[in-house]
Design an enzyme around this catalytic site. Sequence first.
Site, PDB file in Angstrom:
ATOM      1  N   CYS A  76      -4.354 102.410  -8.256  1.00  0.00           N
ATOM      2  CA  CYS A  76      -5.380 101.566  -7.634  1.00  0.00           C
ATOM      3  C   CYS A  76      -6.450 102.483  -7.024  1.00  0.00           C
ATOM      4  O   CYS A  76      -6.286 103.708  -7.008  1.00  0.00           O
ATOM      5  CB  CYS A  76      -4.731 100.693  -6.557  1.00  0.00           C
ATOM      6  SG  CYS A  76      -4.218 101.617  -5.085  1.00  0.00           S
TER       7      CYS A  76
ATOM      8  N   GLU B 149       2.552 106.337  -5.340  1.00  0.00           N
ATOM      9  CA  GLU B 149       1.736 107.547  -5.434  1.00  0.00           C
ATOM     10  C   GLU B 149       1.540 108.192  -4.071  1.00  0.00           C
ATOM     11  O   GLU B 149       1.659 109.413  -3.928  1.00  0.00           O
ATOM     12  CB  GLU B 149       0.348 107.232  -6.023  1.00  0.00           C
ATOM     13  CG  GLU B 149       0.374 106.659  -7.417  1.00  0.00           C
ATOM     14  CD  GLU B 149       0.301 105.135  -7.455  1.00  0.00           C
ATOM     15  OE1 GLU B 149      -0.367 104.600  -8.356  1.00  0.00           O
ATOM     16  OE2 GLU B 149       0.903 104.481  -6.573  1.00  0.00           O
TER      17      GLU B 149
ATOM     18  N   CYS C 107      -5.025 104.941  -4.335  1.00  0.00           N
ATOM     19  CA  CYS C 107      -4.184 106.003  -4.883  1.00  0.00           C
ATOM     20  C   CYS C 107      -4.980 106.971  -5.758  1.00  0.00           C
ATOM     21  O   CYS C 107      -4.745 108.179  -5.722  1.00  0.00           O
ATOM     22  CB  CYS C 107      -3.020 105.402  -5.657  1.00  0.00           C
ATOM     23  SG  CYS C 107      -1.881 104.491  -4.579  1.00  0.00           S
TER      24      CYS C 107
END
Length: 146
Positions: free
Chosen positions: A81, A53, A84
């Site tokens: 996560c 990402e 990101c």
Amino acid sequence: MEDRWLRACLEEAKKAFKVGDVPVGAIIVKDNKLVSGAYNKVEKLKDPTAHAEMLAIKKALKKLKTKYLYGCTMYVSLEPCPMCAYALILARIDRVVFLAQSEKTGAVMSLYNLLDDVRFNHRVKWEYKPVKEAQALIERFFESKR
């Protein structure tokens, strides 16, 4: 048409798998055109922030010559996560679609829900579109590490 982007995202994840990195791929689309694509390069770059990402966002910003990604959608093979997810907020991306849940680190619906937090100045629309191949790729990768 969206199936095309889901497949492109999975192709990026497969690249990461082939080089021994966690198989996550991400692409960014604007006006139904591919803007950028990337896969995890944490191991290759020895950089814990080199998630798919993050790399896709950086490429898209450079290509579009802007600091925000208004009007863009990210397709990513695994739920983002916390790092990101917050990067998506900071980049002002409109929407993210992810194909597999991350029960250990997911920051969209599994562990946290950063994208719907009203305390942030931008909200990213999100959609979970389960794709068995994305989940299987992650499982296969971690099984091979045991």
